[in-house]
Design a protein around this motif. Structure first.
Motif: not given
Length: 128
Positions: A20-43
């Motif tokens: 569950i902890v991993l699903a929450l962490a990876f779900g949030a990280a993946g959503a941030a990438k898909l949403a195009g958060l500026p930090q993710m775009v820079q990385v």
């Protein structure tokens, strides 16, 4: 083949808690990438593979999170996410710098889940 399920209720709860902890962490990280958060775009600009790679990574992370939560596919989710985090560690060390420790921790936790849920052959003469 059967799954190598934890034997005691406490072990099952621990494995589910980690899933569950991993699903929450990876779900949030993946959503941030898909949403195009500026930090993710820079990385992903720093990685140099193009923004398509950000979308692919986001889909892998969200997909892996879903696989972790489905009892029949938890092993595959753990394996997929562990491999993804090994690549993330290598990316930190070789291309972009920064602290690879979070990716190492996520890789180890994902590998733990995959190991605990790994398919094991049935003993000869046993029935399902």
């Amino acid at each position: 083949m059967t799954s190598s399920l934890p034997s005691s209720p406490a072990q099952r709860r621990i494995v589910w808690g980690v899933r569950i902890v991993l699903a929450l962490a990876f779900g949030a990280a993946g959503a941030a990438k898909l949403a195009g958060l500026p930090q993710m775009v820079q990385v992903f600009d720093a990685i140099g593979a193009g923004q398509w790679f950000r979308y692919l990574t986001g889909l892998v992370e969200v997909g892996g999170a879903v696989l972790l939560l489905v009892p029949a596919t938890g092993f595959l989710g753990g394996l997929l996410l562990a491999a993804t985090m090994v690549c993330a560690v290598a990316t930190h060390l070789v291309l972009i710098g920064g602290n690879p420790a979070p990716a190492v921790v996520l890789a180890l936790l994902s590998a733990f889940v995959a190991w605990r849920l790994r398919p094991v052959p049935r003993a000869a003469g046993t029935t399902a």
